[in-house]
Design an enzyme around this catalytic site. Structure first.
Site, PDB file in Angstrom:
ATOM      1  N   GLN A 115      18.880  64.514 -31.220  1.00 22.83           N
ATOM      2  CA  GLN A 115      17.622  63.825 -30.902  1.00 22.83           C
ATOM      3  C   GLN A 115      17.874  62.482 -30.235  1.00 22.83           C
ATOM      4  OE1 GLN A 115      14.697  65.568 -32.460  1.00 22.83           O
ATOM      5  NE2 GLN A 115      13.613  64.525 -30.819  1.00 22.83           N
ATOM      6  N   LYS A 118      18.460  63.282 -26.628  1.00 21.72           N
ATOM      7  CA  LYS A 118      17.234  63.832 -26.054  1.00 21.72           C
ATOM      8  C   LYS A 118      16.209  62.723 -25.795  1.00 21.72           C
ATOM      9  CE  LYS A 118      15.547  67.266 -28.463  1.00 21.72           C
ATOM     10  NZ  LYS A 118      14.732  68.097 -29.391  1.00 21.72           N
ATOM     11  N   LYS A 130      15.751  62.579 -37.842  1.00 19.75           N
ATOM     12  CA  LYS A 130      15.257  63.920 -38.214  1.00 19.75           C
ATOM     13  C   LYS A 130      15.110  63.952 -39.730  1.00 19.75           C
ATOM     14  CE  LYS A 130      14.253  67.916 -36.288  1.00 19.75           C
ATOM     15  NZ  LYS A 130      13.815  68.194 -34.907  1.00 19.75           N
ATOM     16  N   GLY A 169       6.514  67.133 -36.249  1.00 18.42           N
ATOM     17  CA  GLY A 169       6.751  68.479 -36.754  1.00 18.42           C
ATOM     18  C   GLY A 169       8.048  69.084 -36.241  1.00 18.42           C
ATOM     19  N   ASP A 170       8.415  70.189 -36.821  1.00 20.04           N
ATOM     20  CA  ASP A 170       9.548  71.014 -36.383  1.00 20.04           C
ATOM     21  C   ASP A 170       9.328  72.360 -37.081  1.00 20.04           C
ATOM     22  OD1 ASP A 170      12.310  70.742 -34.871  1.00 20.04           O
ATOM     23  OD2 ASP A 170      12.786  71.830 -36.701  1.00 20.04           O
ATOM     24  N   THR A 213       6.225  71.188 -25.957  1.00 20.83           N
ATOM     25  CA  THR A 213       7.631  71.627 -26.008  1.00 20.83           C
ATOM     26  C   THR A 213       7.818  72.919 -25.217  1.00 20.83           C
ATOM     27  OG1 THR A 213       7.736  70.662 -28.208  1.00 20.83           O
ATOM     28  CG2 THR A 213       9.582  72.051 -27.539  1.00 20.83           C
ATOM     29  N   SER A 383       5.143  63.165 -27.779  1.00 18.81           N
ATOM     30  CA  SER A 383       5.049  62.366 -29.009  1.00 18.81           C
ATOM     31  C   SER A 383       5.135  60.874 -28.679  1.00 18.81           C
ATOM     32  CB  SER A 383       6.196  62.717 -29.971  1.00 18.81           C
ATOM     33  OG  SER A 383       5.900  63.868 -30.729  1.00 18.81           O
TER      34      SER A 383
HETATM   35  P1  NDP Z   1       7.850  77.167 -35.908  1.00 19.75           P
HETATM   36  O1  NDP Z   1       7.987  76.964 -37.353  1.00 19.75           O
HETATM   37  O2  NDP Z   1       6.519  77.034 -35.279  1.00 19.75           O
HETATM   38  O3  NDP Z   1       8.452  78.576 -35.482  1.00 19.75           O
HETATM   39  C1  NDP Z   1       9.762  78.892 -35.773  1.00 19.75           C
HETATM   40  C2  NDP Z   1      10.036  80.296 -35.274  1.00 19.75           C
HETATM   41  O4  NDP Z   1      11.436  80.536 -35.322  1.00 19.75           O
HETATM   42  C3  NDP Z   1       9.370  81.363 -36.109  1.00 19.75           C
HETATM   43  O5  NDP Z   1       9.103  82.466 -35.298  1.00 19.75           O
HETATM   44  C4  NDP Z   1      10.460  81.679 -37.117  1.00 19.75           C
HETATM   45  O6  NDP Z   1      10.367  82.964 -37.718  1.00 19.75           O
HETATM   46  C5  NDP Z   1      11.689  81.608 -36.251  1.00 19.75           C
HETATM   47  N1  NDP Z   1      12.851  81.266 -37.060  1.00 19.75           N
HETATM   48  C6  NDP Z   1      13.046  80.159 -37.812  1.00 19.75           C
HETATM   49  N2  NDP Z   1      14.207  80.213 -38.451  1.00 19.75           N
HETATM   50  C7  NDP Z   1      14.766  81.379 -38.098  1.00 19.75           C
HETATM   51  C8  NDP Z   1      15.973  82.008 -38.421  1.00 19.75           C
HETATM   52  N3  NDP Z   1      16.841  81.455 -39.257  1.00 19.75           N
HETATM   53  N4  NDP Z   1      16.228  83.219 -37.834  1.00 19.75           N
HETATM   54  C9  NDP Z   1      15.343  83.804 -36.992  1.00 19.75           C
HETATM   55  N5  NDP Z   1      14.171  83.248 -36.666  1.00 19.75           N
HETATM   56  C10 NDP Z   1      13.885  82.064 -37.198  1.00 19.75           C
HETATM   57  O7  NDP Z   1       8.889  76.119 -35.247  1.00 19.75           O
HETATM   58  P2  NDP Z   1       8.924  75.557 -33.768  1.00 19.75           P
HETATM   59  O8  NDP Z   1       8.432  76.561 -32.804  1.00 19.75           O
HETATM   60  O9  NDP Z   1       8.307  74.209 -33.797  1.00 19.75           O
HETATM   61  O10 NDP Z   1      10.494  75.341 -33.571  1.00 19.75           O
HETATM   62  C11 NDP Z   1      11.342  76.304 -32.972  1.00 19.75           C
HETATM   63  C12 NDP Z   1      12.585  75.610 -32.435  1.00 19.75           C
HETATM   64  O11 NDP Z   1      12.199  74.629 -31.465  1.00 19.75           O
HETATM   65  C13 NDP Z   1      13.428  74.847 -33.458  1.00 19.75           C
HETATM   66  O12 NDP Z   1      14.785  74.945 -33.096  1.00 19.75           O
HETATM   67  C14 NDP Z   1      12.960  73.416 -33.293  1.00 19.75           C
HETATM   68  O13 NDP Z   1      13.922  72.488 -33.727  1.00 19.75           O
HETATM   69  C15 NDP Z   1      12.773  73.364 -31.787  1.00 19.75           C
HETATM   70  N6  NDP Z   1      11.915  72.306 -31.284  1.00 19.75           N
HETATM   71  C16 NDP Z   1      10.633  72.172 -31.716  1.00 19.75           C
HETATM   72  C17 NDP Z   1       9.840  71.179 -31.179  1.00 19.75           C
HETATM   73  C18 NDP Z   1       8.389  71.033 -31.528  1.00 19.75           C
HETATM   74  O14 NDP Z   1       7.708  70.205 -30.917  1.00 19.75           O
HETATM   75  N7  NDP Z   1       7.851  71.804 -32.454  1.00 19.75           N
HETATM   76  C19 NDP Z   1      10.371  70.198 -30.201  1.00 19.75           C
HETATM   77  C20 NDP Z   1      11.707  70.503 -29.759  1.00 19.75           C
HETATM   78  C21 NDP Z   1      12.437  71.499 -30.299  1.00 19.75           C
HETATM   79  P3  NDP Z   1       9.902  83.105 -39.260  1.00 19.75           P
HETATM   80  O15 NDP Z   1       8.426  82.909 -39.227  1.00 19.75           O
HETATM   81  O16 NDP Z   1      10.318  84.480 -39.629  1.00 19.75           O
HETATM   82  O17 NDP Z   1      10.627  82.046 -40.027  1.00 19.75           O
HETATM   83  O1  2IT Z   2      13.276  68.598 -31.944  1.00 22.33           O
HETATM   84  C1  2IT Z   2      12.325  67.911 -31.531  1.00 22.33           C
HETATM   85  O2  2IT Z   2      12.403  67.244 -30.489  1.00 22.33           O
HETATM   86  C2  2IT Z   2      11.088  67.913 -32.307  1.00 22.33           C
HETATM   87  N1  2IT Z   2      10.989  68.638 -33.294  1.00 22.33           N
HETATM   88  C3  2IT Z   2       9.947  67.018 -31.919  1.00 22.33           C
HETATM   89  C4  2IT Z   2      10.182  65.610 -32.366  1.00 22.33           C
HETATM   90  C5  2IT Z   2       9.027  64.666 -32.166  1.00 22.33           C
HETATM   91  O3  2IT Z   2       9.172  63.541 -32.661  1.00 22.33           O
HETATM   92  O4  2IT Z   2       8.026  65.004 -31.542  1.00 22.33           O
END
Ligand code: NDP
Ligand code: 2IT
Length: 450
Positions: A115, A118, A130, A169-170, A213, A383
């Protein structure tokens, strides 16, 4: 005059491994960055003398705490919560909160380290942090999630603040959880302030943050393709995940005339050869954020699709691939399968979804490969814009924020090209690492020994 401690890369990494035993994800993330930074600082003694990389790879603070809550059956449950404050050289700590059973100190330290680079790449004044907990929201009632979030914030609130550390969130933390945590912060402190981002539109959330994202990851892919003389239109895309990032990436690919073939969750992936249209994406959003069901249920609704239990989608032939689920979800053999099947570009919506060996396959094949710290930076960038709007007590409209996101992703792409292009090929990993490093490193040099 300080004596320089100019150790080589292998010695540096041996030290990281020794000081962080068993923290495999953290070591992996540092390794990936260090190999590029070592090349860059080879002739820059000031960074070695000031031990800049060593300092960046040692979080400013690792906060760990007990989170105690009561479930609906009146059982007392105990979870472990964390906030990793990695580096605040260029702005307040900033980064998401993850609720997932796989959360460990190593996972959150890797995420806070990534992060830092990034956030620097966005050009906005944000440091790296984080947080999270080994809490599994799956199968929990809304009141259980609320009680957990309140208990989590009852400790976290003392470590954060709009000019100190601003979580978001994440995985496992979306609008519902942010609402519960913001409400508890406000109750404890009696202050309404921009301490979290990803808030609801009614209480200071930014337009475009939910989409940012996933849309940003597609814009980054579009920029890579454009730089190489190609486009998204008419291309097939394989996407993993079905959460916030995956569904919005699918939406933007579809809007740009691409055809999305897959989505997944931890149970397996669905393959829809007809393409996952906007109507189908809306179904998945509803399934995941309201009904909180499994991706396999897609096939009950849309008959042409198949469910592949326990499998990941990387064997499906495609032009574009967007890993949008979690870390290390794409290994060497899967990367090789993508390359063999003719993938042109990979844009990482997730953080560190490709293993080090997988990254090497993409690198050797010279495909367009955008690492998470560049490709998924649109989320934290918006954000940052949410923080600005909260400070000014105003809100910008959807259109304006959409334009700002597009420009921010173009800017990140340009920085990667500036530091990563060599002989007509862009090494986006190298470009992102060096550009992200330089700004933070120069700020740290300005502060002296702190
Ligand atoms: P969500 O909780 O909305 O969705 C996560 C998704 O990934 C679900 O489909 C989940 O499936 C799947 N998943 C999680 N863990 C696993 C695993 N161990 N194996 C297989 N599938 C898995 O999260 P986000 O969409 O917010 O985040 C997804 C990725 O994006 C992460 O790596 C996060 O760090 C990254 N990210 C998110 C940002 C954001 O703004 N939200 C910003 C930048 C990066 P299930 O429901 O079965 O757990
Ligand atoms: O991995 C990421 O960049 C995030 N989950 C979003 C972080 C944020 O502060 O919006």
């Amino acid at each position: 005059m300080a004596v320089s401690d100019h150790v080589d890369l292998a010695t540096f990494m041996a030290g990281v491994k020794k000081r962080n035993p068993g923290q495999t994800e953290f070591i992996q993330a540092v390794q990936e960055v260090a190999q590029d930074i070592y090349g860059f600082i080879d002739d820059k003694e000031e960074y070695h003398a000031a031990q800049i990389l060593r300092r960046m790879a040692e979080p400013d603070r690792v906060i760990s705490f007990r989170v105690c809550w009561e479930d609906d059956n009146h059982n007392i449950r105990v979870q472990r919560g964390y906030r990793i404050q990695n580096n605040n050289a260029i702005g307040p700590y900033k980064g998401g909160i993850r609720f997932h059973p796989s959360v460990t100190e190593s996972v959150l330290k890797f995420l806070a380290f990534e992060q830092t680079f990034k956030n620097s790449l966005t050009g906005l004044p944000m440091g790296g942090g984080k947080g999270g907990a080994n809490f599994n929201p799956r199968g929990k009632s809304d009141s259980e999630v609320m009680r957990f979030c309140q208990s989590f914030m009852t400790e976290l609130y003392r470590h954060i603040g709009p000019d100190t550390d601003v979580p978001a969130g994440d995985i496992g933390v979306g609008g519902r959880e942010i609402g519960y945590m913001f409400g508890q912060y406000k109750r404890i402190t009696n202050r309404w302030e921009g301490v979290l981002t990803g808030k609801g539109q009614e209480y200071g959330g930014s337009q475009m943050r939910p989409e940012a994202t996933g849309y940003g990851a597609v814009y980054f892919m579009q920029n890579m393709l454009k730089h190489a003389g190609h486009d998204v239109e008419g291309k097939t895309a394989v996407i993993s995940g079905s959460g916030n990032v995956a569904t919005h990436a699918a939406e933007k690919i579809t809007q740009l005339g691409g055809k999305v073939l897959t989505l997944s969750d931890s149970g397996g992936f669905i393959h829809d050869p007809d393409g996952i249209s906007q109507e189908k994406i809306d179904f998945v959003k509803q399934l995941k954020t309201v009904k909180r069901g499994r991706i396999s249920e897609y096939c009950d609704e849309f008959k042409g699709a198949s469910f592949h239990e326990g499998k990941r989608p990387w064997d499906v032939t495609c032009d574009l691939a967007l890993p949008c689920a979690t870390q290390n979800e794409l290994n060497e053999a899967e990367a090789a399968a993508l390359v063999k099947n003719g993938v042109q570009a990979v844009s990482e919506g997730a953080n560190m979804p490709t293993t080090l060996e997988g990254v090497k396959v993409f690198h050797d094949a010279k495909i367009l490969y955008g690492p998470g710290k560049a490709a998924n930076a649109g989320g934290v960038a918006v954000s940052g814009l949410e923080m600005s709007q909260n400070s000014e007590r105003i809100s910008w409209n959807h259109e304006r924020l959409g334009e700002m996101l597009t420009e921010l992703m173009e800017g990140i792409h340009e920085k990667c090209v500036e530091y990563g292009e060599h002989d007509g090929h862009v090494d986006y990993v190298k470009g992102a690492n060096i550009a992200g490093f330089k700004k933070v490193a120069d700020a740290m040099l300005a502060f002296g020994v702190v």
